[in-house]
Design a protein around this motif. Structure first.
Motif, mmCIF file in Angstrom:
data_model
loop_
_atom_site.group_PDB
_atom_site.id
_atom_site.type_symbol
_atom_site.label_atom_id
_atom_site.label_comp_id
_atom_site.label_asym_id
_atom_site.label_seq_id
_atom_site.Cartn_x
_atom_site.Cartn_y
_atom_site.Cartn_z
ATOM 1 N N ALA A 10 4.460 -14.155 32.739
ATOM 2 C CA ALA A 10 5.711 -14.308 33.563
ATOM 3 C C ALA A 10 6.818 -13.392 33.079
ATOM 4 C CB ALA A 10 6.184 -15.531 33.435
ATOM 5 N N ARG A 11 7.744 -12.569 33.900
ATOM 6 C CA ARG A 11 8.729 -11.899 33.259
ATOM 7 C C ARG A 11 9.778 -11.852 34.206
ATOM 8 N NH1 ARG A 11 4.982 -8.362 35.510
ATOM 9 N NH2 ARG A 11 3.777 -8.146 33.636
ATOM 10 N N ARG A 12 11.024 -11.419 33.478
ATOM 11 C CA ARG A 12 12.215 -11.333 34.197
ATOM 12 C C ARG A 12 12.193 -9.952 35.057
ATOM 13 N NH1 ARG A 12 17.591 -11.688 31.188
ATOM 14 N NH2 ARG A 12 16.982 -9.205 30.764
ATOM 15 N N VAL A 51 12.067 -14.364 39.024
ATOM 16 C CA VAL A 51 10.832 -14.508 38.382
ATOM 17 C C VAL A 51 9.648 -13.616 38.972
ATOM 18 C CG1 VAL A 51 9.235 -16.264 37.976
ATOM 19 C CG2 VAL A 51 11.315 -16.939 38.099
ATOM 20 N N GLU A 52 8.990 -12.838 37.968
ATOM 21 C CA GLU A 52 7.701 -12.241 38.290
ATOM 22 C C GLU A 52 6.725 -12.755 37.711
ATOM 23 O OE1 GLU A 52 7.254 -7.898 39.608
ATOM 24 O OE2 GLU A 52 6.637 -7.754 37.447
ATOM 25 N N GLY A 75 -3.037 -10.430 40.619
ATOM 26 C CA GLY A 75 -2.223 -10.705 41.922
ATOM 27 C C GLY A 75 -0.881 -10.759 41.157
ATOM 28 N N ARG A 76 0.370 -10.253 41.804
ATOM 29 C CA ARG A 76 1.570 -10.355 41.416
ATOM 30 C C ARG A 76 2.303 -11.216 42.506
ATOM 31 N NH1 ARG A 76 3.336 -4.973 38.971
ATOM 32 N NH2 ARG A 76 2.541 -5.758 37.288
ATOM 33 N N LEU A 119 10.761 -19.148 33.473
ATOM 34 C CA LEU A 119 9.772 -18.166 32.699
ATOM 35 C C LEU A 119 8.903 -18.822 31.590
ATOM 36 C CD1 LEU A 119 11.725 -14.554 32.551
ATOM 37 C CD2 LEU A 119 10.239 -15.304 34.146
ATOM 38 N N ALA A 120 9.927 -19.874 31.117
ATOM 39 C CA ALA A 120 9.036 -20.435 29.876
ATOM 40 C C ALA A 120 8.124 -21.456 30.617
ATOM 41 C CB ALA A 120 10.073 -21.250 28.886
#
Ligand code: 2PG
Ligand code: MG
Length: 433
Positions: free
Chosen positions: A10-12, A22-23, A34-35, A68-69
């Motif tokens: 997960a990343r911002r 959220v990605e 997949g994203r 994300l966490a």
């Protein structure tokens, strides 16, 4: 190739309004990836899945570190080892893990980005474009035509997407007279350009709103309708070729049966507000109207649909929040005749699909929709085709987060070839035209 989920990341990243979102990347054992990227609304229904935002001073409180966490600490351990081809099973796990009725604990943004990533990964593992993967998982026979959706494309933005400069949120066009997606988009390009020219001639071309529609520098709401009608005519289209769709998003200026549109300088009760809308319907070439009254005004939705549902599509967005049970209730009460389908309102892909199927079973038309805060992801274009939704709403004909989705439909139409059928006129029988 193994389709077991191996890892998540997960990343911002930043959405089309420059806000955090959220990605999530999902990697499968066999190497496929997949994203998913969570979109975000501005005019949200109160019963939507909750977006988890951090609050505080950074980025206006919009940061997503908690979401994300949650992906890394809770969601990843729960779905690693699961089969990405089992979307329903993965989504059920996400819903149970969250444990709330509105995704408030882990965050609708954490869940939808994960659910989308799993779906993208599953399609990639089968080496299929997403629309085709979705068709392959449905019961539909493979030799039938593939429906390209009738688009609803915004020409003027308003409401919460334009600092409430006017009250109507979206003034859109529907190119019902086109014969193909390629022709439909070409027609809308001319209307968008004509509207920009008319605004420039009037000394009112002042940039664009959140979804790329022209900034609504108008003295009142009806002036926007007049300008849109003129733009359609200036582009050379007649009634029945390009028609108007409105998203009133009435919850933004009404509740408890009282409507206070900022530009109209007076209050209306539900009956009076419906009279205003019916007068617009009688005067302008309007084919579709969304959230005509507020989400808490069921009596108003029923009254409006009784008065107008035989000649316009009446869409529930904030009213239905992509929820199958709410769709069934609305059908039983005849409170509308169409539904907007937004994955992040539901919170998972499977619940989104359930709302769409419930609507079809009730005889509603279905409009897959983007949010006002969007990304480069083009999943909804594929959902509209793969799920045979018939209509798609993405915002305007400018800004690449919008154009990416329209352009993807051109590629899909080309790939489908002779089996492609454009849904242009499909909505007309529903509304007695
Ligand atoms: C809507 C959408 C798109 P938002 O109301 O239909 O126009 O807006 O994403 O802000 O809810
Ligand atoms: Mg809406």
């Amino acid at each position: 190739m193994s389709t077991q989920i191996q890892s998540l990341q997960a990343r911002r990243i930043w959405d089309s309004r420059g806000r955090p979102t959220v990605e999530v990347d999902v990697h499968l054992e066999g190497g496929a990836m997949g994203r998913g990227i969570a979109p975000a609304g501005a005019s949200t229904g109160s019963h939507e899945a909750i977006e988890l935002r951090d609050g505080g001073a950074d980025f206006g409180g919009y940061d997503v570190q908690k979401a994300l966490a949650n992906v890394m600490r809770e969601i990843a351990p729960a779905i690693i080892g699961r089969d990405a081809l089992d979307q329903r099973g993965v989504d059920d796990t996400l819903i149970a893990l969250d444990g709330t009725s509105n995704k408030a604990r882990l965050g609708g943004n954490a869940l939808i980005a994960t659910s989308m990533a799993v779906l993208h990964a599953a399609a990639a593992s089968q080496r299929l474009p997403l629309w085709r993967y979705l068709q392959s998982t449905s019961a539909a026979p493979h030799d039938q035509s593939v429906i390209l959706p009738l688009p609803e494309i915004q020409i003027f933005g308003g409401g919460a997407h334009a600092g409430r400069r006017i009250d109507i949120q979206d003034l859109l066009v529907m190119p019902v007279g086109a014969q193909s997606m390629a022709e439909a988009l070409a027609m809308v390009a001319e209307v968008y350009r004509a509207a920009g020219d008319l605004m420039a001639d009037a000394g009112r071309r002042a940039g664009v709103a959140d979804e790329g529609g022209w900034w609504p520098d108008f003295a009142n709401n009806e002036e926007a309708l007049q300008m849109l009608t003129r733009a359609i005519e200036k582009a050379g289209y007649r009634h029945g070729e390009v028609m108007i769709s409105l998203d009133i998003a009435a919850s933004e200026f009404g509740s408890g049966g009282v409507y206070r549109p900022g530009l109209e300088k007076r209050a209306y009760d539900t009956g009076e507000w419906i009279e205003v809308l019916l007068r617009w319907l009688a005067t302008y070439p309007i084919l579709s109207i969304e959230d005509p009254v507020a989400e808490d005004d069921t009596a108003g939705m029923i009254a409006f649909t009784a008065a107008a549902g035989h000649k316009v599509q009446v869409i529930g967005d904030d009213y239905l929040v992509t929820n199958a049970a709410r769709v069934r209730d609305a059908a039983a009460q005849k409170a509308c005749n169409a539904v907007l389908i937004k994955p992040n309102q539901a919170g998972t892909i499977s619940e989104t699909f359930d709302a769409l199927q419930a609507a079809k079973a009730c005889g509603f038309s279905t409009v897959v929709s983007a949010r006002s805060g969007e990304s480069e992801d083009v999943m909804i274009s594929h959902l509209s085709v793969g799920w045979n939704a018939g209509q798609l709403k993405v915002g305007s004909f400018a800004r690449s987060e919008r154009m990416a989705k329209w352009n993807e439909l051109l590629r899909i139409e080309e790939a489908v070839g002779a089996r492609a059928r454009y849904a242009g006129a499909d909505v007309l029988p529903l509304v007695g035209i």
